[in-house]
Design an enzyme around this catalytic site. Structure first.
Site, PDB file in Angstrom:
ATOM      1  N   ARG A 104       0.849  -1.199   0.000  1.00 11.59           N
ATOM      2  CA  ARG A 104       0.000   0.000   0.000  1.00 11.59           C
ATOM      3  C   ARG A 104       0.878   1.240   0.000  1.00 11.59           C
ATOM      4  O   ARG A 104       2.015   1.206   0.481  1.00 11.59           O
ATOM      5  CB  ARG A 104      -0.937   0.014   1.193  1.00 11.59           C
ATOM      6  CG  ARG A 104      -0.280  -0.015   2.570  1.00 11.59           C
ATOM      7  CD  ARG A 104       0.141   1.331   3.090  1.00 11.59           C
ATOM      8  NE  ARG A 104       0.405   1.300   4.527  1.00 11.59           N
ATOM      9  CZ  ARG A 104       1.206   2.145   5.140  1.00 11.59           C
ATOM     10  NH1 ARG A 104       1.864   3.061   4.445  1.00 11.59           N
ATOM     11  NH2 ARG A 104       1.393   2.080   6.447  1.00 11.59           N
ATOM     12  N   GLU A 203      -6.698   6.877   7.860  1.00 14.92           N
ATOM     13  CA  GLU A 203      -5.587   7.633   8.466  1.00 14.92           C
ATOM     14  C   GLU A 203      -4.992   8.661   7.505  1.00 14.92           C
ATOM     15  O   GLU A 203      -4.498   9.709   7.919  1.00 14.92           O
ATOM     16  CB  GLU A 203      -4.514   6.650   8.947  1.00 14.92           C
ATOM     17  CG  GLU A 203      -3.343   7.309   9.646  1.00 14.92           C
ATOM     18  CD  GLU A 203      -2.325   6.302  10.180  1.00 14.92           C
ATOM     19  OE1 GLU A 203      -2.735   5.216  10.642  1.00 14.92           O
ATOM     20  OE2 GLU A 203      -1.121   6.602  10.139  1.00 14.92           O
ATOM     21  N   ARG A 207      -5.440   5.471   0.860  1.00 11.37           N
ATOM     22  CA  ARG A 207      -4.498   4.365   0.969  1.00 11.37           C
ATOM     23  C   ARG A 207      -4.754   3.536  -0.283  1.00 11.37           C
ATOM     24  O   ARG A 207      -5.852   2.992  -0.456  1.00 11.37           O
ATOM     25  CB  ARG A 207      -4.745   3.531   2.232  1.00 11.37           C
ATOM     26  CG  ARG A 207      -4.295   4.220   3.520  1.00 11.37           C
ATOM     27  CD  ARG A 207      -2.769   4.209   3.623  1.00 11.37           C
ATOM     28  NE  ARG A 207      -2.243   5.018   4.709  1.00 11.37           N
ATOM     29  CZ  ARG A 207      -1.902   4.552   5.914  1.00 11.37           C
ATOM     30  NH1 ARG A 207      -2.092   3.281   6.200  1.00 11.37           N
ATOM     31  NH2 ARG A 207      -1.373   5.327   6.806  1.00 11.37           N
ATOM     32  N   CYS A 249       0.947  10.391   9.673  1.00  7.01           N
ATOM     33  CA  CYS A 249       1.937   9.871  10.627  1.00  7.01           C
ATOM     34  C   CYS A 249       3.322   9.979   9.993  1.00  7.01           C
ATOM     35  O   CYS A 249       3.520   9.513   8.866  1.00  7.01           O
ATOM     36  CB  CYS A 249       1.622   8.410  10.950  1.00  7.01           C
ATOM     37  SG  CYS A 249       2.793   7.668  12.098  1.00  7.01           S
ATOM     38  N   THR A 251       5.828   8.310  10.230  1.00  3.78           N
ATOM     39  CA  THR A 251       6.429   7.031   9.812  1.00  3.78           C
ATOM     40  C   THR A 251       6.075   6.704   8.366  1.00  3.78           C
ATOM     41  O   THR A 251       6.700   5.852   7.747  1.00  3.78           O
ATOM     42  CB  THR A 251       5.939   5.843  10.677  1.00  3.78           C
ATOM     43  OG1 THR A 251       4.523   5.710  10.524  1.00  3.78           O
ATOM     44  CG2 THR A 251       6.280   6.033  12.128  1.00  3.78           C
ATOM     45  N   ARG A 258       4.199   0.531   2.325  1.00  2.00           N
ATOM     46  CA  ARG A 258       4.415  -0.621   3.197  1.00  2.00           C
ATOM     47  C   ARG A 258       4.104  -1.874   2.391  1.00  2.00           C
ATOM     48  O   ARG A 258       2.975  -2.082   1.952  1.00  2.00           O
ATOM     49  CB  ARG A 258       3.526  -0.548   4.439  1.00  2.00           C
ATOM     50  CG  ARG A 258       3.923  -1.573   5.511  1.00  2.00           C
ATOM     51  CD  ARG A 258       3.191  -1.334   6.822  1.00  2.00           C
ATOM     52  NE  ARG A 258       1.870  -1.929   6.824  1.00  2.00           N
ATOM     53  CZ  ARG A 258       1.588  -3.187   7.169  1.00  2.00           C
ATOM     54  NH1 ARG A 258       2.569  -4.030   7.519  1.00  2.00           N
ATOM     55  NH2 ARG A 258       0.361  -3.633   7.155  1.00  2.00           N
ATOM     56  N   ARG A 286       4.086  -7.319  12.418  1.00  2.00           N
ATOM     57  CA  ARG A 286       2.809  -6.941  13.025  1.00  2.00           C
ATOM     58  C   ARG A 286       1.947  -8.194  13.137  1.00  2.00           C
ATOM     59  O   ARG A 286       2.217  -9.189  12.471  1.00  2.00           O
ATOM     60  CB  ARG A 286       2.055  -5.933  12.134  1.00  2.00           C
ATOM     61  CG  ARG A 286       2.769  -4.625  11.940  1.00  2.00           C
ATOM     62  CD  ARG A 286       1.932  -3.651  11.099  1.00  2.00           C
ATOM     63  NE  ARG A 286       2.630  -2.370  10.960  1.00  2.00           N
ATOM     64  CZ  ARG A 286       2.113  -1.296  10.375  1.00  2.00           C
ATOM     65  NH1 ARG A 286       0.896  -1.323   9.872  1.00  2.00           N
ATOM     66  NH2 ARG A 286       2.809  -0.169  10.294  1.00  2.00           N
ATOM     67  N   GLU A 291      -1.630  -3.270  12.460  1.00  2.00           N
ATOM     68  CA  GLU A 291      -0.880  -2.635  13.524  1.00  2.00           C
ATOM     69  C   GLU A 291      -1.577  -2.802  14.881  1.00  2.00           C
ATOM     70  O   GLU A 291      -2.787  -2.653  14.990  1.00  2.00           O
ATOM     71  CB  GLU A 291      -0.766  -1.153  13.200  1.00  2.00           C
ATOM     72  CG  GLU A 291       0.143  -0.456  14.147  1.00  2.00           C
ATOM     73  CD  GLU A 291       0.700   0.796  13.519  1.00  2.00           C
ATOM     74  OE1 GLU A 291      -0.043   1.509  12.858  1.00  2.00           O
ATOM     75  OE2 GLU A 291       1.896   1.040  13.728  1.00  2.00           O
TER      76      GLU A 291
HETATM   77  P1  ADP Z   1      -1.504  -0.259   7.002  1.00  2.00           P
HETATM   78  O1  ADP Z   1      -1.187  -1.317   6.047  1.00  2.00           O
HETATM   79  O2  ADP Z   1      -2.315   0.781   6.406  1.00  2.00           O
HETATM   80  O3  ADP Z   1      -0.273   0.223   7.685  1.00  2.00           O
HETATM   81  P2  ADP Z   1      -2.615  -2.130   9.009  1.00  2.00           P
HETATM   82  O4  ADP Z   1      -1.333  -2.586   9.601  1.00  2.00           O
HETATM   83  O5  ADP Z   1      -3.715  -1.802   9.946  1.00  2.00           O
HETATM   84  O6  ADP Z   1      -2.466  -0.814   8.148  1.00  2.00           O
HETATM   85  O7  ADP Z   1      -3.111  -3.259   8.000  1.00  2.00           O
HETATM   86  C1  ADP Z   1      -4.265  -3.080   7.272  1.00  2.00           C
HETATM   87  C2  ADP Z   1      -4.925  -4.390   6.881  1.00  2.00           C
HETATM   88  O8  ADP Z   1      -4.159  -5.032   5.887  1.00  2.00           O
HETATM   89  C3  ADP Z   1      -5.075  -5.376   8.022  1.00  2.00           C
HETATM   90  O9  ADP Z   1      -6.328  -6.013   7.915  1.00  2.00           O
HETATM   91  C4  ADP Z   1      -3.982  -6.371   7.741  1.00  2.00           C
HETATM   92  O10 ADP Z   1      -4.255  -7.654   8.253  1.00  2.00           O
HETATM   93  C5  ADP Z   1      -3.997  -6.387   6.233  1.00  2.00           C
HETATM   94  N1  ADP Z   1      -2.751  -6.902   5.652  1.00  2.00           N
HETATM   95  C6  ADP Z   1      -1.512  -6.396   5.780  1.00  2.00           C
HETATM   96  N2  ADP Z   1      -0.617  -7.124   5.103  1.00  2.00           N
HETATM   97  C7  ADP Z   1      -1.307  -8.137   4.522  1.00  2.00           C
HETATM   98  C8  ADP Z   1      -0.944  -9.233   3.680  1.00  2.00           C
HETATM   99  N3  ADP Z   1       0.311  -9.434   3.271  1.00  2.00           N
HETATM  100  N4  ADP Z   1      -1.947 -10.052   3.278  1.00  2.00           N
HETATM  101  C9  ADP Z   1      -3.221  -9.857   3.661  1.00  2.00           C
HETATM  102  N5  ADP Z   1      -3.610  -8.848   4.431  1.00  2.00           N
HETATM  103  C10 ADP Z   1      -2.677  -7.985   4.860  1.00  2.00           C
HETATM  104  C1  CIR Z   2       2.634   5.383  18.079  1.00  2.61           C
HETATM  105  O1  CIR Z   2       3.222   6.450  18.200  1.00  2.61           O
HETATM  106  O2  CIR Z   2       2.983   4.349  18.640  1.00  2.61           O
HETATM  107  C2  CIR Z   2       1.379   5.341  17.220  1.00  2.61           C
HETATM  108  N1  CIR Z   2       1.003   6.685  16.907  1.00  2.61           N
HETATM  109  C3  CIR Z   2       1.638   4.539  15.932  1.00  2.61           C
HETATM  110  C4  CIR Z   2       2.918   4.878  15.232  1.00  2.61           C
HETATM  111  C5  CIR Z   2       3.156   4.074  13.996  1.00  2.61           C
HETATM  112  N2  CIR Z   2       2.197   4.444  13.034  1.00  2.61           N
HETATM  113  C6  CIR Z   2       2.165   3.948  11.840  1.00  2.61           C
HETATM  114  O3  CIR Z   2       2.965   3.081  11.505  1.00  2.61           O
HETATM  115  N3  CIR Z   2       1.227   4.430  11.042  1.00  2.61           N
END
Ligand code: ADP
Ligand code: CIR
Length: 335
Positions: A104, A203, A207, A249, A251, A258, A286, A291
């Site tokens: 993403r 967020e 995305r 954010c 990060t 990511r 994660r 997250e």
């Molecule tokens: P972000 O990717 O925006 O940082 P999250 O960590 O909350 O946010 O992940 C968003 C969603 O994507 C969650 O439901 C997570 O399980 C899903 N996800 C992340 N990586 C994978 C993957 N490789 N395969 C399937 N689902 C994934």
């Molecule tokens: C923290 O400071 O722990 C939270 N605000 C999450 C930080 C990481 N955020 C992210 O990867 N989007």
């Protein structure tokens, strides 16, 4: 508890200097630091409500950005979204441990505040603009928009469980103001096969997501690269030469990318050194629901940690090369 980067860098002197400053959208220092203050277990502790706040509060934010991304104040963001520059590794039979692949990027639209600070009215305007751009996509990127308000609960839940849809923000995002007016103005666009998806007004304003079962990183990256190129023609994204694409954010600056595998590491993940190994490979682990979630059955979401100071190809390559190492360690432990 490790101290947050906010605590590390916000000295009383700096706080006194930055208090009273306000961006045109009304973003203040209090807004930027609220999440970290209300959540002492934050690792970072700040959220940024608009592009101007990145310059106004730079004396605090640049230290946080430079430490998280191992970046420097004179850094220049570099871009490379060309799939032919990616060396996709062949993991051999071990590749069967990769359940799914997702990449993403986060984007915000120039001229609009970011989710922590946008007003209800502007959020609706932005939603409309983004949908218009998405509706122009063709071929495998064509899809439909599904607003969150009015979505039936069973559909919403199954989209979340299947990893397609976001949930309401956690306590970190709540304190940052990202959940205001929930669920108005939020929604998900996706292609019929759900391999191309866009989250709207979570967020970040957008995305942009490419995902599929299995470990075919190249196909996932190629689809994302085409989607981002097509959307850039329709929407001006918030960007600067030093920190790349701007996000709520810090990060998520730079590439805002990511790239992750859901991968079964039942033995390695039990070891006390698991997280350390990930960090040393430039990776982050994660739980399976994103997250701040837990792992299930030794399956982890493994992704590149750095998003700024690397190109898109380099971010994805880090996942690829690091995973090769993790798989070697896992197989050795499994005997
Ligand atoms: P972000 O990717 O925006 O940082 P999250 O960590 O909350 O946010 O992940 C968003 C969603 O994507 C969650 O439901 C997570 O399980 C899903 N996800 C992340 N990586 C994978 C993957 N490789 N395969 C399937 N689902 C994934
Ligand atoms: C923290 O400071 O722990 C939270 N605000 C999450 C930080 C990481 N955020 C992210 O990867 N989007």
């Amino acid at each position: 508890m490790a101290q947050s980067l906010l605590k590390k860098y916000l000295t009383p002197e700096l706080e006194a200097r930055l208090r009273g400053l306000k961006t045109a959208n009304g973003v203040t220092l209090e807004d930027v630091i609220r999440s970290g203050q209300e959540n002492p277990d934050s690792s970072i502790g700040v959220y940024v409500g608009d592009a101007e706040a990145y310059s106004l509060f730079a004396p605090l934010l640049d230290s946080i950005i430079n430490e998280y991304h191992q970046y420097s104040s004179d850094g220049q963001h570099r871009r490379d979204f060309n799939p032919s520059n990616l060396r996709a590794n062949d993991f051999g039979p071990a590749g069967e441990k990769i359940i799914s692949t997702r990449i993403r990027v986060g984007r915000n639209v120039q001229g609009f505040a970011f989710p922590p600070a946008i007003t209800a009215e502007r959020r609706l305007e932005l939603e409309k603009r983004i949908i218009e751009a998405l509706m122009s996509l063709q071929g495998d990127l064509a899809g439909q928009y599904y607003p969150l308000s009015g979505m039936d609960e069973a559909t919403r839940q199954s989209l979340v469980e299947d990893h397609f849809l976001f949930k309401q923000g956690d306590r970190f995002l709540e304190a940052a103001g990202v959940n205001r007016d929930w669920p108005e103005g939020r929604g998900i666009f996706h292609s019929a096969d759900k391999r191309f998806l866009v989250w709207i007004n979570e967020e970040d304003s957008l995305r942009i997501i490419s995902m599929q079962k299995g470990g075919d990183l190249l196909s996932v990256f190629d689809r994302l690269s085409r989607a981002v190129r097509a959307l850039e023609e329709k929407l001006p994204f918030a960007y600067n030469d030093r920190t790349g694409y701007l996000s709520s954010c810090p990060t998520n600056l730079g590439t805002a990318l990511r790239a992750s595998f859901h991968i079964a590491l039942p033995e390695l993940s039990k070891r006390p050194y698991f997280k350390e190994v990930c960090t040393s490979l430039g990776l982050q682990a994660r739980g399976v629901h994103g997250e701040h979630s837990e792992s299930e059955g030794g399956v982890y979401d493994i992704s590149n940690r750095r998003r700024l100071g690397v190109t898109e190809v380099e971010g994805v390559q880090t996942l690829c090369d690091g995973t090769e190492e993790l798989l070697k360690l896992e197989l050795a432990l499994e005997g």
